[in-house]
Enzyme design. Structure first.
Site, PDB file in Angstrom:
ATOM      1  N   THR A 146      -8.379   6.791  -2.196  1.00 13.82           N
ATOM      2  CA  THR A 146      -9.746   6.288  -2.350  1.00 13.82           C
ATOM      3  C   THR A 146     -10.729   7.434  -2.112  1.00 13.82           C
ATOM      4  OG1 THR A 146      -9.500   5.471  -0.088  1.00 13.82           O
ATOM      5  CG2 THR A 146      -9.409   3.843  -1.853  1.00 13.82           C
ATOM      6  N   LYS A 182     -14.361   8.782  -4.039  1.00  7.43           N
ATOM      7  CA  LYS A 182     -15.617   9.127  -3.355  1.00  7.43           C
ATOM      8  C   LYS A 182     -16.101  10.507  -3.800  1.00  7.43           C
ATOM      9  CE  LYS A 182     -13.975   6.262   0.358  1.00  7.43           C
ATOM     10  NZ  LYS A 182     -13.122   6.228   1.557  1.00  7.43           N
ATOM     11  N   HIS A 214       0.797  -1.232   0.000  1.00  5.07           N
ATOM     12  CA  HIS A 214       0.000   0.000   0.000  1.00  5.07           C
ATOM     13  C   HIS A 214       0.823   1.272   0.000  1.00  5.07           C
ATOM     14  CE1 HIS A 214      -4.007  -1.797   0.773  1.00  5.07           C
ATOM     15  NE2 HIS A 214      -3.301  -2.734   1.363  1.00  5.07           N
ATOM     16  N   LYS A 250      -8.227  14.171   4.506  1.00  2.84           N
ATOM     17  CA  LYS A 250      -7.418  12.958   4.468  1.00  2.84           C
ATOM     18  C   LYS A 250      -6.430  13.067   5.621  1.00  2.84           C
ATOM     19  CE  LYS A 250      -6.126  14.189   0.213  1.00  2.84           C
ATOM     20  NZ  LYS A 250      -6.359  12.967  -0.540  1.00  2.84           N
ATOM     21  N   ARG A 251      -5.643  12.002   5.885  1.00  2.00           N
ATOM     22  CA  ARG A 251      -4.667  12.129   6.957  1.00  2.00           C
ATOM     23  C   ARG A 251      -3.668  13.249   6.657  1.00  2.00           C
ATOM     24  NH1 ARG A 251      -4.388   8.315  11.150  1.00  2.00           N
ATOM     25  NH2 ARG A 251      -2.557   9.477  11.807  1.00  2.00           N
ATOM     26  N   LYS A 256       1.174  14.458   1.248  1.00  7.35           N
ATOM     27  CA  LYS A 256      -0.165  14.804   0.738  1.00  7.35           C
ATOM     28  C   LYS A 256      -0.293  16.313   0.495  1.00  7.35           C
ATOM     29  CE  LYS A 256      -2.440  10.884   3.094  1.00  7.35           C
ATOM     30  NZ  LYS A 256      -3.044  10.072   2.018  1.00  7.35           N
TER      31      LYS A 256
HETATM   32  C1  NBG Z   1      -2.561   3.848   1.832  1.00  4.11           C
HETATM   33  C2  NBG Z   1      -2.150   4.723   0.635  1.00  4.11           C
HETATM   34  C3  NBG Z   1      -3.355   5.183  -0.152  1.00  4.11           C
HETATM   35  C4  NBG Z   1      -4.203   3.976  -0.532  1.00  4.11           C
HETATM   36  C5  NBG Z   1      -4.546   3.177   0.722  1.00  4.11           C
HETATM   37  C6  NBG Z   1      -5.321   1.931   0.389  1.00  4.11           C
HETATM   38  C7  NBG Z   1      -1.203   3.078   3.725  1.00  4.11           C
HETATM   39  C8  NBG Z   1       0.041   2.389   4.140  1.00  4.11           C
HETATM   40  N1  NBG Z   1      -1.368   3.276   2.408  1.00  4.11           N
HETATM   41  O1  NBG Z   1      -2.935   5.847  -1.323  1.00  4.11           O
HETATM   42  O2  NBG Z   1      -1.436   5.842   1.076  1.00  4.11           O
HETATM   43  O3  NBG Z   1      -5.376   4.381  -1.178  1.00  4.11           O
HETATM   44  O4  NBG Z   1      -3.378   2.770   1.389  1.00  4.11           O
HETATM   45  O5  NBG Z   1      -4.635   1.151  -0.530  1.00  4.11           O
HETATM   46  O6  NBG Z   1      -2.021   3.426   4.541  1.00  4.11           O
END
Ligand code: NBG
Length: 673
Positions: free
Chosen positions: A653, A657, A358, A546-547, A552
């Site tokens: 994701t 949305k 991920h 987002k976080r 980001k």
């Molecule tokens: C996150 C990514 C996102 C991705 C999500 C789900 C982690 C380690 N990775 O870009 O930063 O959409 O995983 O795949 O949280």
């Protein structure tokens, strides 16, 4: 056919539940108590399908996917369950009749925030889709006592508050003590020769252990009678063992086991895409993996006598490297408990496990100090050593004399266990989460592995569930789409393509604008009620939620706000006012991320109180951004900010949305954008 909803019976059941649970009549009950009573009634409506689905799986014996994940960011369950049952409107009516507003009742439910961000929410969306598509699937995770912290804003800073999400009880979960498993930590491995079997036996001695007790949560498919299971494990002390210890006078040991159980599931680690190397985290990982793997094997053996074919009936999908210890745990059970030879066990394991990557962020790749790993998991470490030994031999065979390759690819290196390398060696599939991300893995980050075993690599671009991110969160748009193209899109997203036929239809486009305005008014009211900030619904809602992470680039967005502020001060009035909305939690130890939140809060204070500027520009920092807030925010968005440093966002994701809810994306060419 779905069972027809019986309003009278439902109302009677809600009243009965209030009586049984609280010894009250419905008129005396609090909203929270009504929420509980309604949820139990909804669970009751689910339970027959849950039983039937599991009985059907038992009969058909399909291959089952075990989605193993440290995180499941589920959000609220009640509304989603009502929608997937197909009874949302009917239950709303029933509550009306009882004199309750469904929205208020839904608001009583705390978010199940057992995850940080995208990775945990992806797991939750996948469970919904798997059930809707009728796949036999389990989510396997941890029942954290405290989920993701609640974010309070105090004097311009983020403050973290513990999330005691279970304090009123969770009406949807079911404790299943009959499926409890023992999980062992520490001690040492004694090797004994078994002369009958003519092989060594490896026995863990002097260990501490806990009892893993599963709680099952129903995952309702969309109007298809399928109910799958999310199984989260709680830890309890091993009571028999404890008595035994007391008898032997090992008082301290008994207390230690009690503490171990209490600590293990206490709290979710609140760091996103960052790994801290804490011992308790490794304990959490082995705890839920050992219990889940034991349960999967036990289930298989109930119907099958030949363990060699285990992989024909089970896949362990590893959600990032966090569950990777599953590779070694499956080997341990096959070798030590099933008595298989190494090669047999390895074939089964590598046909069972599959790994999803991920992130390419170096600080997120887990590496455990060998000292810690071998002390906590002595038998597992022996197995990892042997896996490493054989893997390194393979590398040397392919690249004779190239010790540089060995250094780069080995599982054990420089005093550390590299979990990603173990995951790749032990899996039949390695996937990235968007085409671009998978390409980067193949050509750069994991190139050595791709060169050696290209067949393992593949892409699975992320997705989202339409049930929550359209039907549940955006009723006006859902109604509009249904009127235009029917309701097939609820199960099959491809049908949304039919909307393209209306691209030039002025009436439809105007209606779309009305829907957006209704959602913007709803968010305006929500922000006013919750944070006392009044925003202009006729302004452009420019949103980044987002976080909080440097990659980001919320800071870049904040710089844009500063530029805009100065520009307006100079007299350049924008033709349309803009409201810039942020929502983000920062990991408690991530100083720069917290500073960026502080910057945004200072801008909010400065700009919203400046009479020259605030009619044209406002800033809102949403407090405690979570799944439920996302459900309010996303439908109201005009401009969706997806501005990560190119190559760093694996997929995203939230981007999907927002797009699904009709926002324009302002983004870098990154991830799935
Ligand atoms: C996150 C990514 C996102 C991705 C999500 C789900 C982690 C380690 N990775 O870009 O930063 O959409 O995983 O795949 O949280």
């Amino acid at each position: 056919m779905l069972k027809k909803f019986d309003k009278k019976a439902f109302i009677a059941e809600v009243k009965d539940n209030v009586k049984a649970l609280y010894r009250k009549t419905i008129d005396e009950a609090t909203q929270q108590q009504v929420f509980q009573a309604v949820s139990y009634a909804v669970k009751d409506a689910i339970i027959d399908n849950w039983l039937e689905t599991q009985a059907q799986y038992e009969k058909d014996d399909p291959k089952t996917v075990y989605y193993m994940s440290m995180e499941f960011l589920m959000g609220r369950a009640l509304g989603n369950n009502m929608i997937n049952l197909g009874d949302y409107d009917e239950i709303k009516e029933a509550l009306d009749e009882l004199g309750f507003d469904l929205n208020v009742i839904e608001d009583q439910e705390p978010d199940a925030a057992l995850g940080n961000g995208g990775l945990g929410r992806l797991a939750a969306c996948f469970l919904d889709s798997l059930a809707t598509l009728g796949y036999s699937a389990y989510g396997c995770g941890i029942r954290y006592r405290y989920g993701m912290f609640k974010q309070k804003i105090e004097d311009g800073y983020q403050v973290e508050i513990p999330d005691n999400w279970l304090k009123d009880g969770n009406p949807f979960e079911l404790r299943r003590p009959e499926y409890a498993k023992e999980v062992k930590f520490g001690g040492y491995v004694q090797v004994e020769y078994d002369s009958a079997a003519r092989r060594n036996r490896f026995i863990q001695k002097g260990y501490q252990s806990v009892r893993a007790v599963p709680y099952d949560i129903p995952i309702v498919g969309y109007k298809n009678k399928i109910v799958n299971t999310l199984r989260v494990w709680d830890a309890e002390p091993i009571s028999d063992f404890q008595l035994d210890s007391f008898n032997k006078g090992e008082y301290m040991k008994a207390v230690e086991q009690e503490n171990l159980a209490k600590n293990i599931v206490e709290v979710l680690y609140p760091a996103d895409e960052h790994y801290a190397g804490k011992e308790l985290r490794l304990k959490q990982q082995y705890f839920f993996i050992s219990a889940s793997v034991q349960a999967a094997i036990e289930k298989y053996k109930k119907k099958h006598s030949d363990i060699h074919k285990f992989y024909e009936k089970a896949t362990f999908q590893l959600n990032d490297t966090h569950p990777t210890v599953a590779v070694a745990e499956l080997m341990r059970i096959l070798l030590d408990e099933e008595g298989l030879e190494w090669d047999e066990a390895w074939e089964i394991t590598t046909k069972t496990c599959a790994y999803t990557n991920h992130t390419i962020m170096a600080e997120a790749l887990e590496k455990w100090p060998i000292e810690l790993f071998s002390r906590l998991l002595p038998r597992i470490y022996q197995i990892v050593e042997e896996i490493n030994h054989r893997f390194v031999e393979q590398i040397r065979m392919m690249y004779p004399g190239n010790e540089h390759k060995v250094a780069k690819m080995a599982i054990l290196y420089d005093g550390q266990v590299r979990m990603a390398h173990l995951a790749i060696a032990g899996s039949f599939s390695v996937n990235g989460v968007a085409r671009l991300h998978t390409e980067i893995l193949e050509k750069q980050e994991l190139k050595d592995f791709y060169d050696m075993m290209p067949d393992k690599f593949n892409n699975k671009t992320n997705g989202i569930t339409f049930r929550r991110w359209l039907i549940h969160c955006n009723e006006p748009l859902t109604d509009m789409i249904t009127q235009l193209i029917g309701d097939g899109f609820r199960q099959d997203a491809m049908q949304l393509e039919k909307l393209a036929g209306y691209a030039g239809d002025e009436k439809v486009l105007n209606r779309l604008l009305e829907v957006k305005m209704a959602n913007k008014r709803r968010l305006k009211k929500y922000i006013l009620d919750t944070q006392g900030i009044d925003i202009d619904e006729n302004s452009i809602f420019d949103i980044q939620v987002k976080r909080l992470h440097e990659y980001k680039r919320q800071q870049m967005n904040a710089l844009y706000v500063i530029f805009k502020y100065l520009d307006i001060k100079r007299g350049n009035i924008p033709s349309t006012p803009v409201t810039v909305i942020f929502g983000a939690k920062a990991a408690p130890a991530y100083t720069i991320a917290k500073d960026i939140i502080h910057l945004i809060l200072c801008l909010q204070q400065l700009i919203n109180n400046d009479p020259d500027v605030s009619p044209y520009l406002k800033v809102v920092m949403i407090e405690n951004y979570n799944v439920t807030k996302a459900e309010y925010i996303i439908p109201a968005c005009d401009v969706s900010e997806q501005i990560s440093l190119a190559s760093k966002e694996a997929s995203g994701t939230g981007n999907m949305k927002f797009m699904l809810n009709g926002a324009v994306t302002l983004g870098t060419m990154d991830g799935a954008n």
